[in-house]
Structure formats: C-alpha cells, structure tokens
Design a protein around this motif. Sequence first.
Motif, PDB file in Angstrom:
ATOM      1  N   UNK A 292       0.899  -1.088  -0.126  1.00 43.65           N
ATOM      2  CA  UNK A 292      -0.137  -0.135   0.009  1.00 43.65           C
ATOM      3  C   UNK A 292       0.955   1.189  -0.131  1.00 43.65           C
ATOM      4  N   UNK A 293       0.524   2.191  -0.890  1.00 41.32           N
ATOM      5  CA  UNK A 293       1.442   3.341  -0.857  1.00 41.32           C
ATOM      6  C   UNK A 293       0.448   4.535  -1.102  1.00 41.32           C
ATOM      7  N   UNK A 294       0.911   5.690  -0.531  1.00 40.79           N
ATOM      8  CA  UNK A 294       0.190   6.891  -0.566  1.00 40.79           C
ATOM      9  C   UNK A 294       1.209   7.991  -0.491  1.00 40.79           C
ATOM     10  N   UNK A 295       0.681   8.982  -1.673  1.00 43.37           N
ATOM     11  CA  UNK A 295       1.677  10.383  -1.534  1.00 43.37           C
ATOM     12  C   UNK A 295       0.661  11.581  -1.482  1.00 43.37           C
ATOM     13  N   UNK A 296       0.862  12.196  -0.592  1.00 44.81           N
ATOM     14  CA  UNK A 296       0.282  13.503  -0.459  1.00 44.81           C
ATOM     15  C   UNK A 296       1.117  14.696  -0.931  1.00 44.81           C
ATOM     16  N   UNK A 297       0.767  15.416  -2.068  1.00 44.78           N
ATOM     17  CA  UNK A 297       1.617  16.234  -2.505  1.00 44.78           C
ATOM     18  C   UNK A 297       0.921  17.535  -2.834  1.00 44.78           C
ATOM     19  N   UNK A 298       1.783  18.720  -2.304  1.00 51.87           N
ATOM     20  CA  UNK A 298       1.193  20.030  -2.265  1.00 51.87           C
ATOM     21  C   UNK A 298       2.148  20.774  -3.090  1.00 51.87           C
ATOM     22  N   UNK A 299       1.669  21.630  -4.174  1.00 50.56           N
ATOM     23  CA  UNK A 299       2.604  22.451  -5.117  1.00 50.56           C
ATOM     24  C   UNK A 299       1.860  23.697  -5.220  1.00 50.56           C
TER      25      UNK A 299
END
Length: 860
Positions: A422-429
């Motif tokens: 299980x993999x999750x990435x929270x990205x803010x740009x």
Amino acid sequence: MKTKALLIAICLLTLSLHSPVRAQFPTMGGSAQPKALPGTAGDQSPKGTAKITGSVLDSTQSNANPAKAVEFASIALYNTATGKAIDGTVADEKGKFTLTKLVAGNYRILVSFVGFRNKTIDNLTLANGQSLDLGTIKLASSIKTLEEVTVVGQAAMIEEKVDRLVYNAEKDITAKGGDATDILRKVPLLTVDLDGNVSLRGSSNIRVLINNKPSTIVASSVADALKQIPADQIKTVEVITSPSAKYDAEGSGGIINIITKKNSLQGLNLNVDSGVGNRGSLLSLNGNYRKGKAGFTVGGFGRAMYNTITKTNLDQTSQVNGITTLTRQAGDGHSSGLFGQYNLGFDYDLAKNQSLTAGVRYGVRNMLSQQDLVTQLFTNGTPGLTAYRNVDAKNLSGTVDANIDYLHTFKPQQEWSISTLYSRNDLTNNFDADLLNGANELTGRQRNLNKNVNQEFTLQTDYQTPIKKNQLLEFGAKGIIRQVNSNYQYQLAGPSGAFTTEANGTLGELLYHQNIAAGYSSYTYTTKNRYTFKGGLRYEHTFIDASTREGGTLGIGDYGVLVPSVNASKTVKGTTFKLGFNRRIQRPGLQQLNPNFNAANPQNITVGNPTLRPELTNNFELGLSKTIKKTFINATFFGRVTNNAITQISQPSDTLPGAIVTIYQNIGRQHTYGTNIFANVAATSKISIGLFLNTFYTTLTGQAIGTDGVSATLTNSGINLSGGTFASAQFRNGWGAQAFGFMQGSSVQLQGRQGGFGFYTVGVKKEFANKKASLGLAAENFLSNRYHIHTVLNSAQFSQVNDAYLYNRGVRLTFTVKIGKMTMDAPRKKAKSVNNDDVKSDGNGQTQSGGTPAGGGTPR
C-alpha cells in the motif's frame, strides 16, 4: 465491478499456486543433479527402513570463528550400480539434513550449493534398518570464478551481468553528505542533469525502484524522490536495460533499481552518519537487531539544503493574430529544502523454508523556492510597461509505503511468493506571487493552490520451478488499484483583501482511477555449449475511469498490451555477446496528467493533459564485453522506436500576450540509435580508472500549430553526446581518494535543443579504529562559481532562448561512526517485495551469468 473482478482473478491464481507440483530436482552450481524427487508423479522407487543424516558447514571459518551452517545446501543420493539419482533433500537453516525410507544398497552422495565447490561422498553401504550418520560435511568456497571477474584486491566499481549493469556505490568515498542524485551521476548509461532529472540512453521514460519496490513519490517526481535517499546508504545501483517478462511492462528506456545497505548479521548495530557543508547538511541514524529467526531494522535521516542560488535570462518572441510580442525577462532566486525518511522493518523465519517480511516507510520533502522576476514586453517593436513579480513556491510531500511479503521455498529455485503493497503520496504544489510597479509598490496578488493525492494497492504472486537441470520456468500475476486526485485553484486579489476564484480565477479537480491486471510467463534454457536463451511474454490490461470537474467524464478507453521479451548470451574465447529485444509501455504520470494551470511565471506556463494515452516502445540491444589483462571493456549498440511518444509541446498563448504555454502531448514517433562504451582499468590492486562515452542519434516527429493556426508536422533530429571519467585509490593507514568528472552535451528536443552541463567532484577519506569511524572531505564544481545552461526552442509561431545560471560550487565535511558488535549469520532467503514500475515520470524529477538459469530473483 472492474476492481472486484481484478481482485477475484488475482486471488484465484494465488490459491492455485499455493500447492505447486514438485518439479524435477534443481541445478545448483552447475553440477549434475538427480532427475526427480521421490513422491513426484512417475516415481516408482521402492521404500525401505534405512536413513542417512548429516550436517553441511562452511570450511572457510577459522578456529577463532566456528564454522557456520550452509543453509539450503542440496543433497542428492545416487545408486552406485545404476548411476541414477533416487532421492534428494535440502539442508535446514542449521545445515542439517535427513534422508529416510531408504532400501539397502550401495550409494554415493553429492552435496552442492551456489558459491561452494561440490563434494561427493562415495562407497556408502546401507543395510535394512540402519541409521548412518555422515557427521560434518564441509564445503569449500568456490573463489576462482570471482577472481577472474573482479579487480584484484577490491570489488569492482562496475560489474556487468546478463541483463544489467551494477554500480557498487558503497565504494564511493565522495558520497557522504550527498543524495542519490550524486550517485546516479556516476553510473554509466545514465545522465542526471543539475536539477536531478534522470535519463537512460537519452530517454527519461524510466522506472526507478528502491530495494526492488516502487513508491508513489517516484510516480510524482523522480528528481524529488532521489533527493530523499542519502547517498551513503546506497549499496548498489542496477541499470536494467533489457527487462524480462517478470518486470512490469513500463519503462521504455529501462529500469533503475537502487539497493540500500542491508545485512544478515546477528546482534545489535547502530550507524551514525553526519555531514556539514556550505550548501547542505545531513544527519542519519540506522540500526538493526537480529536474534535467531527474527530481525528488526529502524532508520531515519534528515537532510537540509541551503545557499542554492539561481539566475535566469529569458528572451522569447511569439506571433499571434499578426502581432509580434518580444518578452525579455531576468530572474534572481534561491531555494532551500528539508528532506527526511524514516523506516521500520521486520522479518521472521516461519520455518526453514518459509519467511515473512513487513515494513513501513515514511518520507517527507519540504522544498521552498523564491524568485524575483523583471519582465518587459515589446509589441511590434514598441516597448511596453515593465512588470515586477516576486514568487514564493512550496513543493511539499509526505509518502507512506507499507508492505507484507511471504515466501515459500520448496526446493532451491522452486518457490512461491505473495506480496502486497500500500502506497500513498500527499503532494502540495503551491505558489504565491506579489505584483509590483516600478516604484516597488504592491499592485496585486496571485495564488495557485494544488493538492494531489496518489494512492495505490498492489497484490502480486509469483511461482518458479526448474525443468530438468538446465531450464527454468517462471509465471505469475499482478493487480494494481490506483487512484489519483488533484484539486487546484487559481486565485486573484488586490493589494489587500481576500483572494477570490469567482471573477477571474479557476477551480478544478481531476479524478483518475487506473486499475491494472497483468500476467506473465518466462522460460530460460541453457545449452551444453553455454548458450543462454531467455524468452517471456507478459500481458497487461488497463482499466481507466477519469473525469474533471469542468469537463465531466473524459472518455479514455481501456487498453491492453502484449509485451514480449527475448534475451540471449554466449561467451566465446573470453568475450561475452548479448542480444536482446523487448517491448515496453509508458503510461502517463501524475505531472503529465495534472490539468493544473501552473503560472508561477506567467510568460512561461506549464499544464498537464489528462487525456494522454500510453506510448509503446520496441527496444533492440547488442552488447559485448571482454577483459584484456587488467582492463574490462563493455560496448553496447542499441535502437529504440517509440510510437505515441509523450513529450512537451510549447506554443504561444491566445489570451496572455507574449506568454508561451507548454503542455504534454502524444507527439507521434521517436527513433533513437546509439552506443555506450565503458572501460575500467585496474592500474594496480589499489588504483582503478574508468572511462565512459554515450552517443546516440535521435529523430522526433510530431504535430504543432503553424503560423496559419493549422496543425503542422514538426521534425527534429541530431546527435547527443555525453561522457566522463573517474578514478579511485586506496592508500595505507586507512586513507583513500576519489575523483569524478562528467560532461553532457546539448540534447535534441522536438522544438529545439536543451543546453548541456558539466559536473565534477573530488574527495578524500580517512578511516579510524578498525573501520569503526571515518572522516571525509569532498568538493564539487570548485573551479568555477557557476554553470551556464543555454537552451533554444523554436517553431513557426515562437522562438525562445533561455539562459540558466546555477551556483553549485560546494564543499562538505563528513563523519561516520559504527556502534555495536555483530556476528555474520548465514544468508537467509527473504520474502520478495512487490514492484510497481508502470507509470511514466515527468522527467523531473538477479539473473546469473555463467550459463545457468537465474533463480530466486525478485518478482516485478
């Protein structure tokens, strides 16, 4: 329904593989083995009451260090009269074995294991009911083969295997205090620019794995992911140029697998690494504990980047509706960043032939940048107002990867595994921009808010079994459930007051569901004349459900792809020839899909394209390698033909005067042909020198808007050159030194050429206290204050000249200390980990040689 069907299909195949048919006895170390095991179909061997026991140990241990067991050593029992194999078994984790239900007779036993010389015990006579104890059987290490392919006195910095090139990064003394980008710059076949963007043989369409595992952070940006990996924690970098069917079909250029330092030691261990420099600092703590069947690992590191200065000059001309606009822009900026990664791992031996592995890793990246832009527009030669713009950008991410893996080994090279991830990435740009006039007064504000979440769950199962003594069959299945969510807002405000998106701003959202079902089969065959053939077939079907808030359902259809792969090798008089063909698929990544309108620089805008289709590439490869005295030479000739190629297309904006908008599109076709040459010279047992050269010719064909507003065909071609050299030396009393230099020429783009760059570094290291501590000093790009990158793009509607000046002169001091006492344990075969290597990055961001089939490799 598609998701449920996908999971049901994978689970059914998993259950079917849980009770594999026991195949013929595997080959180990290239020696002869029995034809079949008792109990298999067709076995008519009579059963008796006698038995044979014993234990297998490593003979290389000294009196001060007691001999260690050789786990999973193969024991084959032959009938002396007929010469046929009638039984066989495998030693347990303590090296012990037992053969039971044997009939009276005369026998001999063959004991073998990879890395050891075979041992035969003759003239064994058994009577009914007898129990024969062979006691301790010591195997001698097989060292001659290693001596023929490694530098005398030290492991080779570069090693070549059947399907990959391996760079031994742990020997790089200049790595302390750097990140994975610094290591990959030194790997032959790879090119890493000064922003960390990676390409393989000129293609940025590659997959990057970490310890054979994917991560959602890599899917968003390869360059940012590499900054989170400390260089001194990397053991090796594997460049896989011709992936077999066992690997995911993604990565038209190939696969890069970064292996971090691990061990199979018993006891408690803690490593402390630290470094400080004028542009970055590092603190890393890594510990592990192992006792008996259980092992724990814990690690964490933080890295700070600072004093990173950039200067840019931009001149671009655009023509829209008969109006010519000239934009002249100058920018001054700097950036800083904090990177961290923390991991916790656990492994446990459920039985002598079963193991369980679990782990969780959290990565964080906080990248901040600031730029002051001065822009002047000229309309049909008449100068307009000068605009001033100060921009603060935030690029933040938090990534979680969690896995549980199980491995069941029935016999050597016969095994079944199941892996989950299980993999999750929270990205803010985000960015905030202040607009000012010539009097430095605030006249307005702009803001872009872009929040992305990338989640995926993967279930994979693999099974492999030998067929006779020179063949290996592998097959498996994999399912991926992936969801991408991107929310974006473009807001405006006056010098004071609240921001609004209602009047002139935008508000949007992308929902992208992508489910993948895959199955593969691979077959390896080795002849008596040491020809090795490996062929495979993989099928992947992709289900897509995508929509945007503004446009609704995008109507992207499902698609399937059949991916064949063929590899062959042969050694003739010390020269090894390799021939390979494979087809690869490249799915668009998050940054290519993201429709956010990024206008941090309103004269140079980028936007993603959620309707992108995958690209397909056919790869051809011919390689040869030879060792001439103390010099190892490798030359590879390759060809690559890509259809539906994903690339960036730039064109003038219809609404913003002088602005150029860049969007990702499936341009059409790309042809690349070239060669990679590498040579490593072991001048002495302590000094080695390496040289490498990459050259290839590229032709790109695509569509862009012409001067009349109608789509027109564009074609561009040219030669790309890059090369470098490195040298390392070991001296007395723990001293060592190393130097590296690299040059990349300008590269061909569809609409022009991107500027080249250079990089060099030197370092020295001193080890203390029996290698328990070390002190190092490294310097990079110290002969000049900055590096100039000159890029020229053009089409019928615009021309753009971009000059970037990077200030990357650096020096750093590093210190390492090792705490704890460890004892070496026999190697254990651990559960395999799942790999997702099927998504295209935005560009920013073991098979055995020697003729025997490869077994025990990590599934992809």
